[in-house]
Design a protein around this motif. Structure first.
Motif, PDB file in Angstrom:
ATOM      1  N   GLY A 215      13.832  -4.454   7.002  1.00  0.00           N
ATOM      2  CA  GLY A 215      12.839  -3.394   6.983  1.00  0.00           C
ATOM      3  C   GLY A 215      11.912  -3.510   5.793  1.00  0.00           C
ATOM      4  O   GLY A 215      10.688  -3.321   5.916  1.00  0.00           O
ATOM      5  N   PHE A 216      12.482  -3.839   4.632  1.00  0.00           N
ATOM      6  CA  PHE A 216      11.664  -4.013   3.434  1.00  0.00           C
ATOM      7  C   PHE A 216      10.694  -5.176   3.624  1.00  0.00           C
ATOM      8  O   PHE A 216       9.523  -5.100   3.238  1.00  0.00           O
ATOM      9  CB  PHE A 216      12.554  -4.256   2.215  1.00  0.00           C
ATOM     10  N   GLY A 217      11.175  -6.242   4.240  1.00  0.00           N
ATOM     11  CA  GLY A 217      10.313  -7.390   4.488  1.00  0.00           C
ATOM     12  C   GLY A 217       9.165  -7.053   5.420  1.00  0.00           C
ATOM     13  O   GLY A 217       8.035  -7.506   5.211  1.00  0.00           O
ATOM     14  N   ILE A 218       9.442  -6.236   6.439  1.00  0.00           N
ATOM     15  CA  ILE A 218       8.388  -5.812   7.364  1.00  0.00           C
ATOM     16  C   ILE A 218       7.324  -4.990   6.634  1.00  0.00           C
ATOM     17  O   ILE A 218       6.116  -5.154   6.855  1.00  0.00           O
ATOM     18  CB  ILE A 218       8.994  -5.010   8.530  1.00  0.00           C
ATOM     19  N   LEU A 219       7.774  -4.105   5.751  1.00  0.00           N
ATOM     20  CA  LEU A 219       6.816  -3.284   5.002  1.00  0.00           C
ATOM     21  C   LEU A 219       5.928  -4.142   4.110  1.00  0.00           C
ATOM     22  O   LEU A 219       4.706  -3.948   4.059  1.00  0.00           O
ATOM     23  CB  LEU A 219       7.566  -2.252   4.153  1.00  0.00           C
ATOM     24  N   THR A 220       6.525  -5.082   3.380  1.00  0.00           N
ATOM     25  CA  THR A 220       5.728  -5.922   2.475  1.00  0.00           C
ATOM     26  C   THR A 220       4.767  -6.821   3.245  1.00  0.00           C
ATOM     27  O   THR A 220       3.684  -7.152   2.756  1.00  0.00           O
ATOM     28  CB  THR A 220       6.640  -6.777   1.581  1.00  0.00           C
ATOM     29  N   GLU A 221       5.170  -7.219   4.468  1.00  0.00           N
ATOM     30  CA  GLU A 221       4.315  -8.096   5.271  1.00  0.00           C
ATOM     31  C   GLU A 221       3.191  -7.329   5.953  1.00  0.00           C
ATOM     32  O   GLU A 221       2.036  -7.769   5.969  1.00  0.00           O
ATOM     33  CB  GLU A 221       5.164  -8.812   6.323  1.00  0.00           C
ATOM     34  N   ASN A 222       3.526  -6.157   6.509  1.00  0.00           N
ATOM     35  CA  ASN A 222       2.543  -5.391   7.280  1.00  0.00           C
ATOM     36  C   ASN A 222       1.703  -4.442   6.433  1.00  0.00           C
ATOM     37  O   ASN A 222       0.607  -4.044   6.838  1.00  0.00           O
ATOM     38  CB  ASN A 222       3.241  -4.589   8.380  1.00  0.00           C
ATOM     39  N   LEU A 223       2.243  -4.052   5.283  1.00  0.00           N
ATOM     40  CA  LEU A 223       1.525  -3.121   4.394  1.00  0.00           C
ATOM     41  C   LEU A 223       1.432  -3.702   2.979  1.00  0.00           C
ATOM     42  O   LEU A 223       1.886  -3.099   2.013  1.00  0.00           O
ATOM     43  CB  LEU A 223       2.255  -1.771   4.353  1.00  0.00           C
ATOM     44  N   PRO A 224       0.832  -4.874   2.823  1.00  0.00           N
ATOM     45  CA  PRO A 224       0.806  -5.508   1.493  1.00  0.00           C
ATOM     46  C   PRO A 224       0.093  -4.662   0.441  1.00  0.00           C
ATOM     47  O   PRO A 224       0.460  -4.681  -0.740  1.00  0.00           O
ATOM     48  CB  PRO A 224       0.069  -6.833   1.751  1.00  0.00           C
ATOM     49  N   GLY A 225      -0.908  -3.902   0.876  1.00  0.00           N
ATOM     50  CA  GLY A 225      -1.632  -3.072  -0.078  1.00  0.00           C
ATOM     51  C   GLY A 225      -0.783  -1.982  -0.687  1.00  0.00           C
ATOM     52  O   GLY A 225      -1.058  -1.521  -1.806  1.00  0.00           O
ATOM     53  N   PRO A 299      10.848   5.405   0.614  1.00  0.00           N
ATOM     54  CA  PRO A 299      10.836   6.128   1.891  1.00  0.00           C
ATOM     55  C   PRO A 299       9.436   6.586   2.301  1.00  0.00           C
ATOM     56  O   PRO A 299       9.114   6.604   3.498  1.00  0.00           O
ATOM     57  CB  PRO A 299      11.752   7.326   1.623  1.00  0.00           C
ATOM     58  N   GLY A 300       8.614   6.965   1.338  1.00  0.00           N
ATOM     59  CA  GLY A 300       7.248   7.368   1.651  1.00  0.00           C
ATOM     60  C   GLY A 300       6.449   6.235   2.275  1.00  0.00           C
ATOM     61  O   GLY A 300       5.650   6.447   3.196  1.00  0.00           O
ATOM     62  N   ILE A 301       6.675   5.004   1.777  1.00  0.00           N
ATOM     63  CA  ILE A 301       5.995   3.839   2.365  1.00  0.00           C
ATOM     64  C   ILE A 301       6.525   3.579   3.774  1.00  0.00           C
ATOM     65  O   ILE A 301       5.767   3.267   4.700  1.00  0.00           O
ATOM     66  CB  ILE A 301       6.190   2.600   1.465  1.00  0.00           C
ATOM     67  N   ALA A 302       7.843   3.711   3.951  1.00  0.00           N
ATOM     68  CA  ALA A 302       8.439   3.527   5.286  1.00  0.00           C
ATOM     69  C   ALA A 302       7.874   4.542   6.285  1.00  0.00           C
ATOM     70  O   ALA A 302       7.710   4.240   7.476  1.00  0.00           O
ATOM     71  CB  ALA A 302       9.957   3.653   5.196  1.00  0.00           C
ATOM     72  N   ALA A 303       7.552   5.728   5.806  1.00  0.00           N
ATOM     73  CA  ALA A 303       7.019   6.773   6.687  1.00  0.00           C
ATOM     74  C   ALA A 303       5.661   6.398   7.258  1.00  0.00           C
ATOM     75  O   ALA A 303       5.255   6.916   8.305  1.00  0.00           O
ATOM     76  CB  ALA A 303       6.921   8.096   5.927  1.00  0.00           C
ATOM     77  N   VAL A 304       4.934   5.481   6.590  1.00  0.00           N
ATOM     78  CA  VAL A 304       3.645   5.025   7.125  1.00  0.00           C
ATOM     79  C   VAL A 304       3.852   4.371   8.484  1.00  0.00           C
ATOM     80  O   VAL A 304       3.026   4.512   9.392  1.00  0.00           O
ATOM     81  CB  VAL A 304       2.980   4.040   6.144  1.00  0.00           C
ATOM     82  N   VAL A 305       4.962   3.657   8.630  1.00  0.00           N
ATOM     83  CA  VAL A 305       5.288   3.005   9.902  1.00  0.00           C
ATOM     84  C   VAL A 305       5.926   3.973  10.880  1.00  0.00           C
ATOM     85  O   VAL A 305       5.593   3.995  12.066  1.00  0.00           O
ATOM     86  CB  VAL A 305       6.234   1.804   9.656  1.00  0.00           C
ATOM     87  N   LEU A 306       6.835   4.799  10.364  1.00  0.00           N
ATOM     88  CA  LEU A 306       7.600   5.688  11.237  1.00  0.00           C
ATOM     89  C   LEU A 306       6.817   6.934  11.646  1.00  0.00           C
ATOM     90  O   LEU A 306       7.018   7.471  12.742  1.00  0.00           O
ATOM     91  CB  LEU A 306       8.896   6.097  10.537  1.00  0.00           C
ATOM     92  N   PHE A 307       5.940   7.421  10.766  1.00  0.00           N
ATOM     93  CA  PHE A 307       5.131   8.623  11.043  1.00  0.00           C
ATOM     94  C   PHE A 307       3.689   8.354  10.624  1.00  0.00           C
ATOM     95  O   PHE A 307       3.219   8.881   9.602  1.00  0.00           O
ATOM     96  CB  PHE A 307       5.684   9.832  10.287  1.00  0.00           C
ATOM     97  N   PRO A 308       2.972   7.535  11.383  1.00  0.00           N
ATOM     98  CA  PRO A 308       1.623   7.127  10.946  1.00  0.00           C
ATOM     99  C   PRO A 308       0.563   8.226  11.023  1.00  0.00           C
ATOM    100  O   PRO A 308      -0.507   8.079  10.445  1.00  0.00           O
ATOM    101  CB  PRO A 308       1.288   5.986  11.914  1.00  0.00           C
TER     102      PRO A 308
END
Length: 523
Positions: A215-225, A299-308
């Motif tokens: 999951g962390f890898g997906i966040l860094t890849e899809n949301l690099p900013g 968790p706030g960054i993860a929420a970008v994917v889970l609750f866009p």
């Protein structure tokens, strides 16, 4: 309601256990009548582990968990600089500030200012801190806490705020700081465990069941900013965190003010058995501080994917909690409430300490210790009532409450830092210079904000700080005949020992090494 019977049962068990422990601690003090040192400074008996845990539990509250998670949703990991820079700040506070404060045997920060300058400086700053604690800190914690309860359980926001206020008073008003500090040990364990579990589950959901690291890898890849620690000038959020200024500019002023001269934070260290115990507690808190972004910002960054499509960024953390399985949701909810009520209790205790010791005791002199303790308890209740009434009008229209709090306090922190730093380390600083710094800080901050609206607030804090230094120095030199012998003597550092133990120095080096690695990886 989103909470099951099991979740509610877990929370009720936590609440009963907390209240029971607080009552036990309060009743097992010395047999003599509780005096102001017992109530406001825990009898100056706190061990390092209680100090460190209480520092973090007091600091991490609704505005940290919900507000910073919301900022993580919008800004990304860069908001973690507030936490990681704070770890270094704590080390500095432990080495250079605590020896001075403990040598002066003070209850409050305004009391030190009276010793160093005069009653005018003390009164100005006491009134300022009371206003900030009630109308900024307490209101923010209550409002965001009530918002979380409303999102998670469906309970009316106002009812949630009333519950939080009553709960915090129930376990803190009788035993004072000692009850708060020792129960904070449970609070911080629950907070860290529950927060890390939320991070794990959030990242696992991002990876669709393939684990936290995936999951962390997906966040860094899809949301690099979202993983840029230092924003470039073309970043849309540069005004919130202006590039390299985060490391060398106004954030230092903000952190030094909060961790070094903030009553409800430093009060734990003032209650230590001795200086070495206080310094060990400070170092412990610094390491805990490094952990915070991993269970608040991530968790706030993860929420970008889970609750866009959230309407408000501050809904990120409460929304994530609705995804937790039965049982764990109750545990994480208890952890969130633990953080909120701990901060409320700490703030109320500090409000009552400043009002009672710095204002009331000088108006009503020679009253009994029991009388002053009773006044302190009454003030705690009144502060909470005022904050509840003020919460919605002050914070109801803000999307990112954490950033609002930082910008508002940024109007005044430059002057505070100047007063203390020059007061402690420059003999010629006098009361005229101190008052000029306090007044100039607010005036220049509002002026620069109006004249240069595009200037990031953190840069504005740094510029105002430098201006206040110049103004304080100039006013002190021009009026140096007013710098009394008393003021020169209280700043003497000749008999203050700034040496720290080998273990403290090793721990400090470890903090620097860890943070260097983080900024190298994500800078």
């Amino acid at each position: 309601m989103n909470l099951s019977t099991i979740d509610i049962s877990i929370f009720v068990i936590y609440a009963i256990a907390l209240l029971g422990l607080a009552l036990y601690i309060s009743r097992n003090e010395n047999k003599h009548e509780r005096n102001t040192e017992d109530y406001f400074l825990a009898g100056k008996s706190l061990p390092w582990w209680a100090i460190g845990a209480s520092l973090i539990a007091s600091n991490i509250s609704a505005e940290q968990i919900i507000g910073m998670s919301g900022s993580g949703y919008v800004l990304g990991l860069a908001i973690a600089s507030y936490e990681w820079m704070a770890a270094i700040t704590l080390i500095i506070v432990g080495k250079y500030f605590l020896p001075i404060f403990l040598k002066n045997n003070i209850y409050t920060m305004p009391q030190y200012l009276e010793q160093r300058f005069d009653s005018r400086v003390k009164t100005i700053m006491a009134v300022f801190w009371l206003a900030v604690y009630v109308f900024v800190n307490l209101t923010a914690v209550l409002w965001l806490g009530g918002l979380a309860i409303n999102t998670i359980s469906g309970v009316d926001l106002a009812t949630g705020m009333i519950f939080l206020g009553l709960f915090s008073l129930a376990y803190s008003s009788y035993g004072g700081l000692k009850a708060v500090a020792y129960t904070d040990i449970i609070q911080v364990v629950l907070l860290i465990f529950g927060g890390l579990m939320l991070t794990y589950i959030s990242l696992d959901l991002v990876s669709e069941g393939n684990g936290m690291f995936a999951g962390f890898g997906i966040l860094t890849e899809n949301l690099p900013g979202r993983f840029d620690m230092i924003f470039s000038s073309d970043n849309p959020h540069y005004a919130d965190l202006p590039g390299i200024s985060v490391l060398v500019g106004g954030m230092w002023v903000m952190n030094i003010s909060y961790w070094g001269f903030n009553q409800y934070i430093i009060q734990r260290a003032l209650a230590a058995k001795d200086l070495k115990e206080a310094q060990k507690g400070i170092a412990f808190a610094a390491y805990l501080k490094i952990l915070v972004p991993f269970f608040v910002v991530l968790p706030g960054i993860a929420a970008v994917v889970l609750f866009p499509d959230l309407n408000r960024a501050d809904e990120a953390y409460p929304s994530l909690m609705t995804l937790m399985p039965v049982g764990l949701k109750g545990l994480v909810f208890a952890a969130l409430i633990a953080a909120i009520v701990s901060s409320l209790a700490s703030m109320c205790n500090s409000v009552s300490t400043i009002f009672t010791m710095d204002i009331y005791s000088h108006i009503k002199k020679n009253r009994s210790q029991t009388h002053y303790v009773k006044v302190g308890r009454i003030v705690s209740v009144l502060a909470l009532i005022i904050a509840m009434i003020s919460a919605k009008p002050l914070l109801g229209n803000f999307d990112q409450a954490f950033q609002y709090i930082q910008e508002f306090t940024g109007f005044f922190t430059p002057g505070i830092v100047v007063i203390f730093l020059l007061g402690m380390f420059w003999k010629q600083m006098n009361s005229v210079g101190a008052i000029s710094a306090a007044l100039s800080s607010a005036a220049l901050s509002f002026l620069f904000r109006a004249a240069f609206p595009e200037l990031p607030f953190m840069d504005r804090v740094g510029v105002v700080f430098l201006c206040c230094v110049a103004i304080a120095v100039a006013c002190s030199l021009v009026t140096k005949t007013q710098n009394s012998e008393h003021e020169s003597q209280t700043v003497s550092l000749g008999d203050v020992n700034f040496e720290t133990t080998v273990s403290y120095n090793i721990l400090a080096a470890g903090i620097i090494a860890i943070l260097t690695a983080f900024y190298s990886a994500w800078g």
